[in-house]
Design an enzyme around this catalytic site. Sequence first.
Site, mmCIF file in Angstrom:
data_model
loop_
_atom_site.group_PDB
_atom_site.id
_atom_site.type_symbol
_atom_site.label_atom_id
_atom_site.label_comp_id
_atom_site.label_asym_id
_atom_site.label_seq_id
_atom_site.Cartn_x
_atom_site.Cartn_y
_atom_site.Cartn_z
ATOM 1 C CB CYS A 133 2.142 2.898 -6.622
ATOM 2 S SG CYS A 133 0.502 3.620 -6.833
ATOM 3 C CB CYS A 191 1.740 5.892 -8.756
ATOM 4 S SG CYS A 191 0.896 5.778 -7.184
ATOM 5 C CG ASP A 192 5.236 4.807 -10.664
ATOM 6 O OD1 ASP A 192 4.997 6.028 -10.719
ATOM 7 O OD2 ASP A 192 5.886 4.286 -9.735
#
Length: 172
Positions: free
Chosen positions: A19, A22-23
């Site tokens: 992701c 997300c990261d």
Amino acid sequence: RKLGLENEEALTGKGVSYCATCDGAFFRGKDVAIAGGGNTALEDAKYLSEICNKVYLIHRRDEFRGDEGSVDELKQKSNVEFILNSNVIKLNETDGKLSSIDVKNKESEEVKKIDVSAIFIAVGQVPENQNFVKFADMDEKGYMLSGEDCHTKTPGIFVAGDNRVKEVRQLV
């Protein structure tokens, strides 16, 4: 969906991610790679090109499956490099973190080592719903069928999240 490489599991969260949204911020200013050729991979590349130093977009085919407009937009970015007809074959680590990847060209069979701090894997999704087949109907890919109200065929059993049939998926 995972790439199925030897130490992929051990490096998840240590440079291997599924992701970019997300990261991605953890790798601001670093060199990163994306494995995939669909819309998710292209969107990840657009996002990461704004915050990362260099983005390698690695795809197993000679052209992308995602939107042509996204591909054209990425071609204009000086910090995005396409690596086509190629597969990631190895994840290399230093001190327990991803430090580089080995990429093999399917035509020439040349293996190239690319130094990256992260790889974002965007090669599709696989639902893990097998244990619930008695409680909810599934589509041909294994996603649970329900309405937007999350009701299944079984009264009192509801389905929420990415394991059900829906338009947009977000792992978080």
